[in-house]
Every structure is written in C-alpha cells, then in structure tokens.
Design a protein around this motif. Sequence first.
Motif, mmCIF file in Angstrom:
data_model
loop_
_atom_site.group_PDB
_atom_site.id
_atom_site.type_symbol
_atom_site.label_atom_id
_atom_site.label_comp_id
_atom_site.label_asym_id
_atom_site.label_seq_id
_atom_site.Cartn_x
_atom_site.Cartn_y
_atom_site.Cartn_z
ATOM 1 N N LYS A 451 -9.770 15.267 -23.975
ATOM 2 C CA LYS A 451 -9.886 14.105 -24.859
ATOM 3 C C LYS A 451 -9.504 14.456 -26.293
ATOM 4 O O LYS A 451 -8.941 13.613 -27.005
ATOM 5 N N TRP A 455 -6.541 12.772 -28.430
ATOM 6 C CA TRP A 455 -7.127 11.960 -29.489
ATOM 7 C C TRP A 455 -6.093 11.267 -30.382
ATOM 8 O O TRP A 455 -6.253 10.079 -30.703
ATOM 9 N N THR A 458 -4.985 8.187 -28.664
ATOM 10 C CA THR A 458 -6.062 7.196 -28.617
ATOM 11 C C THR A 458 -6.216 6.504 -29.968
ATOM 12 O O THR A 458 -6.381 5.277 -30.049
ATOM 13 N N SER A 461 -3.377 4.074 -30.610
ATOM 14 C CA SER A 461 -3.529 2.879 -29.792
ATOM 15 C C SER A 461 -4.539 1.924 -30.422
ATOM 16 O O SER A 461 -4.305 0.706 -30.496
ATOM 17 N N TYR A 462 -5.666 2.461 -30.894
ATOM 18 C CA TYR A 462 -6.680 1.611 -31.509
ATOM 19 C C TYR A 462 -6.162 1.012 -32.814
ATOM 20 O O TYR A 462 -6.427 -0.165 -33.119
ATOM 21 N N MET A 513 -1.335 4.534 -24.474
ATOM 22 C CA MET A 513 -2.116 4.528 -23.242
ATOM 23 C C MET A 513 -1.273 4.984 -22.056
ATOM 24 O O MET A 513 -1.747 5.716 -21.183
ATOM 25 N N GLN A 516 -0.999 8.648 -21.827
ATOM 26 C CA GLN A 516 -2.200 9.313 -21.333
ATOM 27 C C GLN A 516 -2.355 9.194 -19.821
ATOM 28 O O GLN A 516 -3.041 9.998 -19.195
ATOM 29 N N THR A 627 -14.805 8.362 -24.437
ATOM 30 C CA THR A 627 -13.917 7.314 -24.941
ATOM 31 C C THR A 627 -14.698 6.282 -25.739
ATOM 32 O O THR A 627 -14.236 5.795 -26.781
ATOM 33 N N GLN A 630 -15.445 7.821 -29.038
ATOM 34 C CA GLN A 630 -14.222 7.826 -29.846
ATOM 35 C C GLN A 630 -13.928 6.437 -30.411
ATOM 36 O O GLN A 630 -13.484 6.298 -31.556
ATOM 37 N N THR A 631 -14.196 5.399 -29.605
ATOM 38 C CA THR A 631 -13.938 4.029 -30.064
ATOM 39 C C THR A 631 -14.801 3.689 -31.269
ATOM 40 O O THR A 631 -14.314 3.130 -32.267
#
Length: 683
Positions: A451, A455, A458, A461-462, A513, A516, A627, A630-631
């Motif tokens: 992860k 990162w 991720t 993506s966010y 995404m 990943q 996850t 992380q969010t």
Amino acid sequence: MLLMCAVIFGFMMLQQPNKDEQLEQQQASKTEQAQSQSQQVANASVDTLTQAEFALLDTLVAKNGDIAVEGVNITSTDGKAAGTVKIDNKIINIASLNASTSDDPRSQNLAVQAVKKVIEKYAKAAAFSANLTGENKTVKLENDSLAIEISTKGGVISRATLKGYKAYRTQEDYKNNKSVPVELINPENNDYSFGLNTDTQHFETKDFFFTPEQQNDSSVTMSMNLEGGAKWSLRYTLVKGTYMVRMEVLQHNMQNVIPTNRTDMDFTWNQKIKRQEAGKQFEERNSALYWKVQGSDDVENLSESGSKDKDVQERIKWISGKSQFFSTALIANQAFSGAKLSSTAYEEGKNSKEYDTYLKDINIYSHIDYKSDSPAPASFYFYIGPNRYDILSSYDRFSPSEDLHLTRLVSLGWTLFRWINSGIVMPVFNWLCKFGWNLGIVILVLTILLKLVLWPLTYKSYLSQAKMKILQPDIAALNEKYPDPSDAMKKQQKTMELYKQAGANPMGGCLPMLLQMPFLIAMFWFFPSSIDLRGQSFLWAPDLSAPDAIISLPFSIPLLGDHLSIFCLLMTVTNIGYTYINMQSQSSSQMPGMKWMMYLMPLMFLVFFNTYAAGLSYYYFVSLLITIVQTYLTRLTVKEDKVRAIMAENAKKPKKKSGFMARLEEAQRQQMEQQKRQAKRRR
C-alpha cells in the motif's frame, strides 16, 4: 422469474432421492444383477476341462513351477498338474473338472472358467510366463526429502511419502494431536505400466513380478529374467537432496523376445489425485492434468472443472497430476510420442466414498521410442513433491536441452500476474519470512509495504475525484444551459473546455486505479498458491491456506457452502464500509441503481470468497482497512479551498491546443454545421 426458478429448483431437489435411498437402489441393482448372473451360470450346461487343457497345465507347471493365481493353485505331482480352485469359499479339486456331471454345476463352471483364464494368461505371457507368479514385496528407498516404496509386482513405485509435510487434519485430529505425513502415491491411487509388443502379442509389465537386484540406500534395480537369456529391468535412483527419482529402462538380449522392427513401447499411467487439504472445493478447482510439449514454452492442462479428455499429437516432455500444493510429474528424457489424456471429476453421491478421498481420476496412454537391441532404451525422472516455486525452478538442470517450466505447476495467474508474483511479491514475501514471524504478521507487513508503494497512485486518484466533485455545480449549470438533445455536441465541447481550464481529467481517477489492479489480481493468485501458508495458524484460523470455517451451517447454500468464514465476513463488512465512504466523495447525482449495485458487490464477494483460503480473505480485509485509513488521511491533506485555488490558477494559464484537440474541435464544428443544414432542409 426468480420465484419461478426457485420453485422449480426446490421441486427438483425434493424429487431427488436422499443418499440412503440412492445407496439402497444401487445395492438392490447389484444384488439383482449378481442373482441374474448366478442363475445364468446355474442353468447352463456343465463345463469341463479337456484332455488337451490338462496337458497344457502339465506343461505350464513343468515350465514355470507352482502356480498360484486368483484362487487357482496348481502344483506338479509326478509330472502331472494337480491342485485346487477356490470358488465362493468352496475348494474344488482340479482333477474333478473333467466330469460332465456335477452336484453343483454353478461352482464347477466357475472353477473351469478360472482354470481356463490361467491357461490363457500363461499362453499369452510366452517368454514372460515365469514372472507371472511371485511374492508381492516392497523395497524402500529414502533421502532427506522423500521416502518411496517399490513393489516387486509390476516393478512400480507403490508408495511415496513426503518428509516435512503433513496431510490435512480434521477437528478431531486437532483435538487428539494426530497428524500423518503427506502421501502422494499409494497402491490404491497410482498404477503405471510399460507395454511391450511383438507382431502378435502384447505384454504389460504390471502383470509380472520383478526381482530386486543391486540394492543400496538410494538405488535398486527391479529385473525380470526371460526366455532366451533376455532380461528387462527398471532401475530407480533417489537423487540426493531432491524430490526427484530417476527411472531407467535397462535390458539385455531383448531382441530374442521383441523383434527389432518394433520401434516403440506403450506407456499407461492411471492416477487418482489424492485430497491433501481441508478446503476441498478450492483444492479441487486447482487440481488438473498438466503437460508440456517438447520444445515449447507453453504448459497446457485439462480443465480443472468437470471431466475432460484430449488427444495430443505433439511430442510431450513431461506429464503431471497436480493438486493445489503437490504434484507428481513424469519427465521423459527422450519425450513421449503424443498421448491420449483424460481427467474425470468425482461427483458427490455417485462416488460418495472416493469423493471425500480423491480430487480427480487421470488417465494417460502414450508411446515411447524403443529399440529392443539397445541396453538403455528409455529414461525418466519422477518429480514427487511440493509445488514450491524455488524448488521447481532449480530442477531445470535435469533437462539441459530445454527449460522444463515446472514452475507453471504453481498457479500464479497469467503472464503479467506471474511476472509480478515471481519478480516482486515472492522475493519480498520470502525476505519477510526470514524474520521468523507468524505468517499472519508477514501478510500484514507485506500488505502495508504494498500500500505504501501504491500510495502515490491512490493519492492521485483521490485528488482527481476531489477536482471532479468541485466541478459538479459547473457541469450541472451546463446541463441546464443546453437541455436540447440537438445541443449535445456543443454541451460536450463546453464540458471538455471546463475540464481543460480547471486542469481536471475525467479519467484521472480511473487510470491510477487501473494501474493498481494488476497487483490486486496478482495477490489473488499468490496467497492460495503459497505453500508457506499451508498448516500455518493465525488468530482463530488453524490453516491460512484453507477457509477459516468457524461458523458451521445446518444446511448447504449453493455457491456459499455449509459454513461461514470469519475473515471473509470481516472483509465483506469492511468492503461495505469502504463503499459507503467512497460514495460520499462522489457526485450526489449518481444514479440510484448504480449506488445499489455498488453495495451489492461486497455481498457477491462474500459468496465468492467464502470457500477461498483464509490468508487471501485476511489480506483483502487488511488492505481495505488500510485503504480506509489512507482515504481519511488524504481528506485531511486535500482541502477543497486549496484545490479550488489551484484550479483557478490553471484556468488563468494560456492553454495550447494539441494537434489532436484541434482536429477534434474541427470535427465537432463540421458536425454542428451539418446538423444545422439538415434542420433547415426539414423546415
């Protein structure tokens, strides 16, 4: 439609007889058939042995000594054959079988048939007949990894036991601390034979008795002495420190028995792949017949599900019966000349006893190049061991002419996923195992490392999702400004301009995404195939390679099974929570049906993963928890005000059109003009 299907399915299930009724029907059918056959024999005329057949018995005993085959015992008395036949616990004297009348015609007829079969068997055996009788004994060889027993009947490996690996244990076994070693081969599940042919006769080596010669701790030669000074042997040698057994065909003066114009010999191998794991359903899905074509990099297999067969015309380098964690493979130095392959799955109810013990019944019929005047016409290696990637990879040295690709017996997925697993995941996993931690801790640390590496993707993506959420009011305004379907092209053009000015990309959240996904899928293949997890406990799970079926159901649900796995339930609950959190960061204008589908997916995963390895469900559970963390961390660091400011700065910067965008806009302009012309014509 669903109710109709449920009613029909329920009716069909109710109409089926239960297991006890099925067994009663089968037993009644067998009894009726046996009675019918017995009545037919009883009603037949009394059979006898002729003088010529008695003379053949005299010759056979004089030539081969005493005969004891399938209840028929014959000895020589003053040059004449004498003896008995055992029929249904009744002893019948062979001398009485020349009488045409009998008080028990059925028993006499069966006795005559048994003696005639012996005469026929010895007549067909010809030069091999002296080896039709003997004592079935075994010779044991072993090294640090493997112990094998070689039977004098057929000269085959009759038992193979792996050292350091234990067979799966039931709950009762755990309570009694009972364990037995993994046994891949035993007399009930393994049978192979070489077929030698003359112009008129066929000899199967499994029908004859061999004599052990030249025996030591790691090697033995099983031999048959034949007529005309001929000799045919199988020499077995355990390769030190490995799971390999070398098998060599040796012979002397065989041209006196087998014509030199015969250029091949047959090879048959029947094997029942034995169950070794607690999670039978998943183990069954990973059991199949594998083979590699000589000179090719591809390894093929028959389908893991159902019963399949295939006629392979190419030359085959090796053939294997593979289960989830263990394999028995036969590697030919000269390659097999094609093969007829078949795999039969055991069905619950039909094979009730074998269904719980075995996974697949595989049958192989092939040919091998052969010369009767060659002292060593063929040689092979038996691999009888675990599906460990490092071990299988090291065995390529046993075939210097080509890469054996035995590592394909480890199910690591398609090419991309195999590369990720073998090049990245497995080295890191093996490195973590060196610290001596519990395998549950190793999986946790591996998940955290993965992860952390992913990162940046991720985060990106966010960030893209945040930009799209900020632009939702502007996109809604464009939808209100251009409600007419004829303005769809113009609305799309304005929307793309808005994205470009703000520095947002509609695909910006999807691409990271997608990048990943290969790692997520690779882990899906890695954990169920990792033999390191086998038998390793963690928390409540006694075996990370099998389902942690703590909750047993009083009934079986289709697809789900008769249990609930705790790690799978935790993964499902966490997945639903993550879905809820993820939906909050998306547009509120999303279709309600799509939201409902998003919440349905975790429940589908519950059904799918309930019979999978606990280690896999545990990995996804931990991965989803990380996850979620992380969010929330990303939400704390990505502030909407800062994102709006960055997007405003991007909007002020002059945008240079790319060649592609220029062509796209020109195409859109031409299309809009064409639509206007068409509208004028309609008026």
